[in-house]
Design an enzyme around this catalytic site. Structure first.
Site, PDB file in Angstrom:
ATOM      1  CD  GLU A 190       1.277   0.549   7.197  1.00 47.75           C
ATOM      2  OE1 GLU A 190       1.449   0.367   5.763  1.00 47.75           O
ATOM      3  OE2 GLU A 190       1.032  -0.504   7.516  1.00 47.75           O
ATOM      4  CG  ASP A 191      -1.101   1.710   3.270  1.00 48.03           C
ATOM      5  OD1 ASP A 191      -0.929   1.334   4.388  1.00 48.03           O
ATOM      6  OD2 ASP A 191      -1.850   1.003   2.373  1.00 48.03           O
ATOM      7  CG  ASP A 193      -5.514  -3.410  -2.293  1.00 43.42           C
ATOM      8  OD1 ASP A 193      -4.972  -3.348  -1.213  1.00 43.42           O
ATOM      9  OD2 ASP A 193      -5.807  -4.591  -2.474  1.00 43.42           O
ATOM     10  NE  ARG A 211      -2.258  -2.866  -4.598  1.00 42.26           N
ATOM     11  CZ  ARG A 211      -2.139  -3.311  -3.243  1.00 42.26           C
ATOM     12  NH1 ARG A 211      -2.120  -2.097  -2.301  1.00 42.26           N
ATOM     13  NH2 ARG A 211      -2.421  -4.297  -2.704  1.00 42.26           N
ATOM     14  CE  LYS A 248     -10.008   3.290   7.126  1.00 41.86           C
ATOM     15  NZ  LYS A 248     -10.303   1.886   6.839  1.00 41.86           N
ATOM     16  CG  ASP A 305      -8.399  -0.204   9.826  1.00 46.16           C
ATOM     17  OD1 ASP A 305      -9.136   0.743  10.098  1.00 46.16           O
ATOM     18  OD2 ASP A 305      -8.756  -1.357   9.377  1.00 46.16           O
ATOM     19  N   GLY A 361       0.723  -1.309   0.068  1.00 45.73           N
ATOM     20  CA  GLY A 361       0.085  -0.074   0.049  1.00 45.73           C
ATOM     21  C   GLY A 361       0.869   1.340   0.016  1.00 45.73           C
ATOM     22  CG  PHE A 378     -12.424  -0.108   2.432  1.00 45.60           C
ATOM     23  CD1 PHE A 378     -11.538  -0.787   3.286  1.00 45.60           C
ATOM     24  CD2 PHE A 378     -12.393  -0.361   1.178  1.00 45.60           C
ATOM     25  CE1 PHE A 378     -10.561  -1.649   2.610  1.00 45.60           C
ATOM     26  CE2 PHE A 378     -11.557  -0.857   0.580  1.00 45.60           C
ATOM     27  CZ  PHE A 378     -10.412  -1.633   1.302  1.00 45.60           C
TER      28      PHE A 378
HETATM   29  P1  IMP Z   1      -4.080  -2.383  10.649  1.00 50.76           P
HETATM   30  O1  IMP Z   1      -3.176  -3.626  10.828  1.00 50.76           O
HETATM   31  O2  IMP Z   1      -5.475  -2.708  11.023  1.00 50.76           O
HETATM   32  O3  IMP Z   1      -3.570  -1.010  11.139  1.00 50.76           O
HETATM   33  O4  IMP Z   1      -4.454  -2.385   8.940  1.00 50.76           O
HETATM   34  C1  IMP Z   1      -3.208  -1.702   8.024  1.00 50.76           C
HETATM   35  C2  IMP Z   1      -3.139  -2.310   6.749  1.00 50.76           C
HETATM   36  O5  IMP Z   1      -4.516  -2.582   6.163  1.00 50.76           O
HETATM   37  C3  IMP Z   1      -2.779  -1.132   5.923  1.00 50.76           C
HETATM   38  O6  IMP Z   1      -1.545  -0.957   5.669  1.00 50.76           O
HETATM   39  C4  IMP Z   1      -3.701  -1.270   4.697  1.00 50.76           C
HETATM   40  O7  IMP Z   1      -2.793  -2.079   3.611  1.00 50.76           O
HETATM   41  C5  IMP Z   1      -4.764  -1.973   5.079  1.00 50.76           C
HETATM   42  N1  IMP Z   1      -5.961  -1.001   5.142  1.00 50.76           N
HETATM   43  C6  IMP Z   1      -6.713  -0.534   6.434  1.00 50.76           C
HETATM   44  N2  IMP Z   1      -7.564   0.189   6.067  1.00 50.76           N
HETATM   45  C7  IMP Z   1      -7.864   0.185   4.660  1.00 50.76           C
HETATM   46  C8  IMP Z   1      -8.776   0.955   3.756  1.00 50.76           C
HETATM   47  O8  IMP Z   1      -9.430   1.789   3.960  1.00 50.76           O
HETATM   48  N3  IMP Z   1      -8.364   0.826   2.623  1.00 50.76           N
HETATM   49  C9  IMP Z   1      -7.475  -0.160   1.819  1.00 50.76           C
HETATM   50  N4  IMP Z   1      -6.619  -0.799   2.739  1.00 50.76           N
HETATM   51  C10 IMP Z   1      -6.576  -0.425   4.106  1.00 50.76           C
HETATM   52 MG    MG Z   2      -0.330  -1.527   3.972  1.00 54.81          MG
END
Ligand code: IMP
Ligand code: MG
Length: 177
Positions: free
Chosen positions: A102-103, A162, A168, A134, A106, A48, A155
Site C-alpha cells: 500500500e502506498d 496523487d 503521481r 500517518k 491514512d 497509488g 496531505f
Molecule cells: P485510508 O483508507 O484512509 O487509510 O486511505 C488510504 C488511501 O487514501 C491511500 O491508499 C491513498 O490512495 C489515499 N491517501 C491517503 N492519504 C493520502 C495523501 O496524503 N495523499 C494522497 N493520497 C492519500
Molecule cells: Mg492507495
C-alpha cells in the site's frame, strides 16, 4: 527546498528520491530475509502503490509473485469513507503467504475493510507493507508489518500518490505547504 504547484495547491519537498529509494531497498532487504526460501504473493493496491510496488519488486532477490487490485476511498484531499473495489482479485490465496503493498495508510479504513475479504480465502499468512503511515490519522485498528516512513497528518503527493489525479509521476514526495 523546491516548491511545486499541483492544481490549486503548493507543495514542498518532503522526501527526496534518494531517501525513498534507500528506504524501499531496506524494506525489500527485510522481506528478502523474512521470506528467505519462500515464495510470497504480493498484492499491490492500485492506483497509488504502483511505483512503490515496482521499485520494491526490483530489490527482491527471493522468488515472488505479484498481482494488482484497485481499491479507492479518496476524492480530492479527503477520504470519502466509502471503499470501492473496481478491479477484483483473481488469484486464489488459499495457503499463500500474502504481502499487501500500500502506498499510504491514512485512516486505515481501506485496508481494515478489505482484510476480511482476503482472510476469508485462508492465506497461510497475511502481512502489510506500507510506504507511508500517518499514525495521527489512523482510526481503524491495523497491524502494519513493514512501514517505510511515519509521517505527520499532512496531505502528500508524488511517487504514485496523487492530488485529484495529478502528481503521481514525481520521483520525490511533497507535502502540502
Ligand atoms: P485510508 O483508507 O484512509 O487509510 O486511505 C488510504 C488511501 O487514501 C491511500 O491508499 C491513498 O490512495 C489515499 N491517501 C491517503 N492519504 C493520502 C495523501 O496524503 N495523499 C494522497 N493520497 C492519500
Ligand atoms: Mg492507495
Amino acid at each position: 527546498m523546491a516548491i511545486i504547484n499541483v492544481h490549486d495547491k503548493s507543495f514542498e519537498t518532503y522526501l527526496s528520491e534518494e531517501t525513498i529509494q534507500q528506504r524501499v531497498k531496506e524494506l525489500a532487504d527485510a522481506i528478502n530475509e523474512d521470506y528467505s526460501g519462500h515464495r510470497p504473493l504480493f498484492i499491490a493496491i492500485l492506483n497509488g502503490s504502483f511505483m512503490f510496488a515496482a521499485d520494491l519488486f526490483k530489490y527482491l532477490t527471493i522468488e515472488a509473485d505479484i498481482c494488482f487490485i484497485k481499491l479507492a476511498s479518496y476524492k480530492g484531499m479527503k477520504s470519502s469513507g466509502k471503499v470501492v473495489t473496481s478491479i477484483g482479485l483473481e488469484d486464489d490465496l488459499f495457503d499463500k503467504e500474502v504481502i499487501i503493498l500500500e502506498d499510504i495508510v491514512d485512516t486505515g479504513k481501506t485496508l481494515h475493510n478489505f482484510l476480511p475479504k482476503l482472510l476469508h480465502q485462508q492465506p497461510r499468512s497475511l502481512k502489510i507493507a506500507a510506504l507511508l503511515h500517518k499514525p495521527e490519522a489512523t482510526e481503524y485498528p491495523l497491524t502494519l508489518d513493514y512501514v517505510g516512513f511515519q509521517i505527520p497528518n499532512k496531505f502528500v503527493v508524488g511517487y504514485g500518490l496523487d492530488y485529484d489525479g495529478l502528481g503521481r509521476n514525481l520521483k520525490e514526495i511533497y507535502q502540502l505547504v
